[in-house]
Design a protein around this motif. Structure first.
Motif, PDB file in Angstrom:
ATOM      1  N   ALA A  47       0.825  -0.657  -0.438  1.00 13.88           N
ATOM      2  CA  ALA A  47       0.521   0.246  -0.159  1.00 13.88           C
ATOM      3  C   ALA A  47       0.619   1.056  -0.454  1.00 13.88           C
ATOM      4  N   MET A  48       2.106   1.526   0.398  1.00 10.70           N
ATOM      5  CA  MET A  48       2.896   2.504   0.676  1.00 10.70           C
ATOM      6  C   MET A  48       4.006   2.592  -0.737  1.00 10.70           C
ATOM      7  N   GLY A  49       3.729   1.631  -1.929  1.00 13.19           N
ATOM      8  CA  GLY A  49       4.189   0.992  -2.791  1.00 13.19           C
ATOM      9  C   GLY A  49       5.157   0.503  -2.859  1.00 13.19           C
ATOM     10  N   SER A  50       6.071  -0.317  -2.144  1.00 10.53           N
ATOM     11  CA  SER A  50       7.072  -0.966  -1.989  1.00 10.53           C
ATOM     12  C   SER A  50       7.089  -2.061  -2.876  1.00 10.53           C
ATOM     13  N   ILE A  51       7.864  -2.706  -3.767  1.00 10.30           N
ATOM     14  CA  ILE A  51       7.855  -3.570  -4.066  1.00 10.30           C
ATOM     15  C   ILE A  51       8.167  -4.746  -3.332  1.00 10.30           C
ATOM     16  N   VAL A  52       7.003  -6.020  -3.414  1.00  8.62           N
ATOM     17  CA  VAL A  52       7.814  -6.570  -2.467  1.00  8.62           C
ATOM     18  C   VAL A  52       7.388  -8.270  -2.941  1.00  8.62           C
ATOM     19  N   TYR A  53       8.561  -9.031  -2.763  1.00  6.80           N
ATOM     20  CA  TYR A  53       8.828 -10.377  -2.713  1.00  6.80           C
ATOM     21  C   TYR A  53       8.643 -11.079  -1.306  1.00  6.80           C
ATOM     22  N   VAL A  54       8.380 -12.294  -1.955  1.00  8.59           N
ATOM     23  CA  VAL A  54       8.244 -13.358  -0.548  1.00  8.59           C
ATOM     24  C   VAL A  54       8.318 -14.761  -0.435  1.00  8.59           C
ATOM     25  N   THR A  55       9.348 -15.115   0.044  1.00  6.71           N
ATOM     26  CA  THR A  55       9.745 -16.453   0.578  1.00  6.71           C
ATOM     27  C   THR A  55       8.728 -17.003   1.438  1.00  6.71           C
ATOM     28  N   GLU A  56       8.481 -18.203   1.186  1.00  5.20           N
ATOM     29  CA  GLU A  56       7.451 -19.399   1.754  1.00  5.20           C
ATOM     30  C   GLU A  56       7.928 -20.704   0.980  1.00  5.20           C
ATOM     31  N   ILE A  57       7.687 -22.061   2.510  1.00  8.12           N
ATOM     32  CA  ILE A  57       7.851 -22.975   2.104  1.00  8.12           C
ATOM     33  C   ILE A  57       6.545 -23.978   2.314  1.00  8.12           C
ATOM     34  N   ASP A  58       5.351 -23.297   2.372  1.00 13.53           N
ATOM     35  CA  ASP A  58       4.194 -24.213   2.267  1.00 13.53           C
ATOM     36  C   ASP A  58       3.447 -23.973   1.126  1.00 13.53           C
ATOM     37  N   PRO A  59       3.146 -24.472   0.929  1.00 13.91           N
ATOM     38  CA  PRO A  59       2.409 -24.528  -1.159  1.00 13.91           C
ATOM     39  C   PRO A  59       0.460 -23.296  -1.036  1.00 13.91           C
ATOM     40  N   ILE A  60       0.076 -23.715  -0.224  1.00 14.89           N
ATOM     41  CA  ILE A  60      -0.985 -23.025   0.164  1.00 14.89           C
ATOM     42  C   ILE A  60      -0.888 -21.564   0.639  1.00 14.89           C
ATOM     43  N   CYS A  61      -0.111 -21.355   1.329  1.00 11.16           N
ATOM     44  CA  CYS A  61       0.490 -19.836   1.823  1.00 11.16           C
ATOM     45  C   CYS A  61       0.730 -19.395   0.996  1.00 11.16           C
ATOM     46  N   ALA A  62       1.900 -19.723  -0.097  1.00 15.39           N
ATOM     47  CA  ALA A  62       2.647 -19.296  -1.215  1.00 15.39           C
ATOM     48  C   ALA A  62       1.826 -19.282  -2.425  1.00 15.39           C
ATOM     49  N   LEU A  63       0.871 -19.734  -2.456  1.00 13.57           N
ATOM     50  CA  LEU A  63      -0.701 -19.912  -3.510  1.00 13.57           C
ATOM     51  C   LEU A  63      -0.923 -18.262  -3.180  1.00 13.57           C
ATOM     52  N   GLN A  64      -1.487 -18.334  -1.948  1.00 15.01           N
ATOM     53  CA  GLN A  64      -2.198 -17.013  -1.724  1.00 15.01           C
ATOM     54  C   GLN A  64      -1.303 -15.931  -2.216  1.00 15.01           C
ATOM     55  N   ALA A  65      -0.205 -15.785  -1.421  1.00 11.81           N
ATOM     56  CA  ALA A  65       0.579 -14.568  -1.764  1.00 11.81           C
ATOM     57  C   ALA A  65       0.752 -14.148  -3.457  1.00 11.81           C
ATOM     58  N   MET A  98      -1.716 -15.205  -5.774  1.00 13.37           N
ATOM     59  CA  MET A  98      -2.491 -14.828  -6.412  1.00 13.37           C
ATOM     60  C   MET A  98      -2.761 -13.095  -5.405  1.00 13.37           C
ATOM     61  N   ASP A  99      -2.730 -12.774  -4.443  1.00 13.87           N
ATOM     62  CA  ASP A  99      -2.315 -11.357  -3.404  1.00 13.87           C
ATOM     63  C   ASP A  99      -1.357 -10.340  -4.772  1.00 13.87           C
ATOM     64  N   GLY A 100      -0.725 -10.909  -5.402  1.00  7.48           N
ATOM     65  CA  GLY A 100      -0.352 -10.134  -6.393  1.00  7.48           C
ATOM     66  C   GLY A 100       1.728  -9.933  -5.951  1.00  7.48           C
ATOM     67  N   PHE A 101       1.571 -10.780  -5.056  1.00 13.31           N
ATOM     68  CA  PHE A 101       3.780 -10.753  -5.051  1.00 13.31           C
ATOM     69  C   PHE A 101       3.836 -11.906  -5.532  1.00 13.31           C
ATOM     70  N   ARG A 102       5.385 -11.545  -6.222  1.00 14.15           N
ATOM     71  CA  ARG A 102       6.097 -11.918  -6.243  1.00 14.15           C
ATOM     72  C   ARG A 102       7.106 -12.870  -5.360  1.00 14.15           C
ATOM     73  N   LEU A 103       6.860 -14.452  -5.413  1.00 11.21           N
ATOM     74  CA  LEU A 103       7.578 -15.831  -4.875  1.00 11.21           C
ATOM     75  C   LEU A 103       8.787 -16.223  -5.742  1.00 11.21           C
ATOM     76  N   VAL A 104       9.622 -15.865  -4.737  1.00  9.39           N
ATOM     77  CA  VAL A 104      10.803 -16.220  -4.905  1.00  9.39           C
ATOM     78  C   VAL A 104      11.703 -17.000  -3.949  1.00  9.39           C
ATOM     79  N   LYS A 105      12.888 -17.461  -4.074  1.00 11.23           N
ATOM     80  CA  LYS A 105      13.888 -17.810  -2.916  1.00 11.23           C
ATOM     81  C   LYS A 105      15.050 -16.871  -2.505  1.00 11.23           C
ATOM     82  N   LEU A 106      14.916 -16.826  -1.593  1.00 11.39           N
ATOM     83  CA  LEU A 106      15.761 -15.840  -0.594  1.00 11.39           C
ATOM     84  C   LEU A 106      17.227 -15.424  -1.553  1.00 11.39           C
ATOM     85  N   ASN A 107      17.645 -16.411  -2.089  1.00 12.47           N
ATOM     86  CA  ASN A 107      19.121 -15.739  -2.912  1.00 12.47           C
ATOM     87  C   ASN A 107      19.205 -15.524  -4.184  1.00 12.47           C
TER      88      ASN A 107
END
Length: 598
Positions: A400-418, A420-429
């Motif tokens: 909401a503040m205009g940041s470009i947000v990436y997400v890391t996640e191990i759970d495929p359900i939470c990953a799919l939520q991320a 579909m919420d418009g965030f790019r799922l990545v590995k930290l490295n």
């Protein structure tokens, strides 16, 4: 036509529209002949030249007009329009009514000698308590959530080395400074206004005293909101002894207010690791007093009793745990067959998971980052490790503040939520070299290792929104080749040999409660859930709960939510008998089965 002549013509036209009575000699905006003399003869003043007239606020008793609209009658004011003549090297001039241009008088701006000295030096120890809480000092003090009105005259003395007593002569506590009690009481009173459910519970159940005889030992963040919970438990009949679950989150003034009110509190902001365990031991180890209920946040208190005083569990009726870390520890004990009393998992109750974890973190992540770094979020690249309820709140706020947000996640359900919420799922490295901010909220350990810290860009901000300080490998940064530089309270620059530095917040501990504040209303929901869990376990007939970990009954979750609805003037729809029969529900709830996911 020159610029000067054009400006003069325009000024003449504009001045013709101004009623002459507003510029009469009696007007406060008209300079007086002796004004200059008054200013120049002001005693004990340092006079500096300026060409800009100033306005100072004046407040008069009985004057209905705002003070900031009233001019200072001692200061000379212009009676005509002012302009800048470029041919006079930026000098200022006034355009008179007849169109002629006159040189502006050079006004004097006074500055008292003692004022100049005051602004040229750092605040003294005596003066710190009068500073606004919004000011943050660069190296020693912080005026955030954990920030207190701290009288630092005895900062060098450990509270463990001081003998303090409250006004009633009781000294069974160890805090920073009992003299801060009045400040803390005001903080608690403010918090009460935003905690309607706890106040309603206190009012409804006070006569019944459902916790009469309960001896509750607690280890949570000691803030104004926790104080309201403690005083509610006391009003319901419980005796309480308390320590802090985080070395940075204690509000010293609130701890003082609780000690003044007769509570045995052992906590202060900035404890050492040794102080932390000493405070917990003082809570538990008291001759003639043994707890029969535990309220824990993180599992440290439960762990200490298991380690040092295992026989106490013979009289303990139950444990209430509110953090994911503490709940994980309880499940480990249960799995190993070592959990010898019933435990209530508050963290996974609906009213904690879906409100505190989500909405609280959605607001407090921005607050914590702003207070510590003054960072602008727009356009920043941020990686959030974990997309549980805490991660969801953090991501929503940053997006909401205009940041470009990436997400890391191990759970495929939470990953799919991320996704579909418009965030790019990545590995930290994959993004560690380019991101500006790294936020951990997994509840795990070793999420950000030294290899990632080495690859971060210069100036990268690293912080944790999980309960424990295990997510960021801070220990690996305490090596001879790296330099630590404390730039603000809870803000460290860790500097590499090549000059690269990262900004580490709260030494990897919980950001929001260490560095800022959290929304009181949301904590009211969690605190009410904790209070009801204590009441349930303490009053449960023998055999209802076995030596295992339980969730709060759904009916209690709904009751906690209902207590907060009047704040919003919200009106629930009621089922008709026919509708209730069709759905197979009781008209008064519970309205969802235990397996329902909100």
């Amino acid at each position: 036509m020159s610029v000067q002549v054009l400006a003069a013509k325009m000024a003449e036209v504009e001045l013709k529209d101004v009623p002459s009575k507003e510029l009469t000699p009696e007007s406060p905006l008209t300079p007086k002949a002796d004004d200059k003399g008054i200013v120049e003869n002001e005693p004990k003043a340092i006079v500096t030249s300026t060409t800009t007239p100033t306005m100072e606020p004046i407040v008069k008793t009985g004057d209905p007009s705002p003070g900031f609209l009233t001019p200072n009658p001692k200061m000379p004011q212009a009676s005509a329009m002012k302009r800048t003549d470029p041919q006079q090297n930026g000098g200022e001039a006034f355009v008179n009514r007849d169109g002629t241009v006159a040189e502006a008088p050079r006004l004097k701006k006074i500055q008292f000698a003692d004022q100049k000295q005051e602004f040229n030096k750092r605040p003294t120890k005596i003066g710190r308590r009068s500073l606004s809480r919004s000011i943050s000092q660069s190296s020693t003090d912080s005026y955030g959530s954990a920030a207190s009105y701290t009288d630092s005259s005895d900062d060098e003395t450990s509270p463990r080395d001081k003998q303090q007593k409250n006004s009633k002569g009781n000294g069974d506590f160890c805090i920073k400074n009992i003299k801060q009690a009045d400040f803390g009481r005001r903080e608690i009173e403010i918090a009460e206004q935003e905690m309607p459910a706890l106040m309603a519970l206190r009012k409804r159940a006070q006569g019944e005293k459902p916790l009469a005889g309960a001896k509750v030992v607690g280890c949570t963040h000691i803030t104004a909101q926790t104080a309201v919970l403690m005083e509610t438990l006391s009003a319901l009949g419980a005796q309480c002894r308390w320590a802090a679950c985080n070395i940075y989150s204690t509000q010293n003034e609130v701890a003082a207010a609780l000690a003044e009110g007769g509570f045995s509190v052992f906590a202060w902001k900035g404890e050492s690791e040794d102080d932390f365990w000493w405070c917990i031991d003082r809570c538990v180890n008291l001759e003639g007093w043994q707890p029969n209920m535990i309220l824990d946040d993180g599992g440290d208190l439960t762990h200490w009793i298991y380690k040092k005083y295992p026989n106490m569990f013979k009289k303990i009726k139950g444990i209430v745990e509110e953090s994911v870390t503490g709940v994980h520890r309880l499940y480990q004990l249960s799995k190993a067959g070592k959990l010898c009393v019933p435990a209530m998992n508050v963290n996974d109750s609906v009213t904690k998971q879906k409100f505190d974890n989500l909405y609280c973190c959605r607001e407090s992540i921005l607050d914590g980052l702003k207070r510590t770094t003054d960072v602008m979020f727009g356009g920043k690249q941020v990686v959030v490790c974990g997309y549980g309820e805490v991660g969801k709140g953090c991501c929503a706020a940053l997006k909401a503040m205009g940041s470009i947000v990436y997400v890391t996640e191990i759970d495929p359900i939470c990953a799919l939520q991320a996704c579909m919420d418009g965030f790019r799922l990545v590995k930290l490295n994959e993004v560690i070299r380019q991101v500006d901010i790294v936020i951990t909220c997994t509840g795990n350990k070793n999420v950000v290792l030294r290899e990632y810290l080495d690859r971060m860009k210069n100036g990268c901000i690293v912080c944790n929104m999980g309960h424990s300080n295990t997510e960021i490998d801070v220990a690996s940064l305490r090596t001879p080749e790296l330099t630590w530089e404390r730039v603000r309270s809870q803000v460290d620059h860790v500097i590499w040999p090549d000059g690269k530095r990262i900004v580490l917040l709260a030494e990897g501990r919980l950001l929001n409660l260490s560095c800022s504040t959290v929304p009181t209303f949301v904590l009211s929901i969690t605190a009410t859930t904790q209070a009801l869990a204590l009441i349930e376990l303490y009053n449960a007939p023998e055999g209802r709960y076995k030596q295992d970990v339980y969730l709060l009954p759904k009916k209690m979750d709904e009751y906690v939510a209902s207590l907060h609805l009047p704040t919003f003037d919200a009106h629930l729809t009621e089922l008709s008998d026919e509708q209730a029969k069709y759905l197979g529900l009781n008209k008064n709830g519970p309205f969802k089965p235990n397996y329902y996911r909100y």
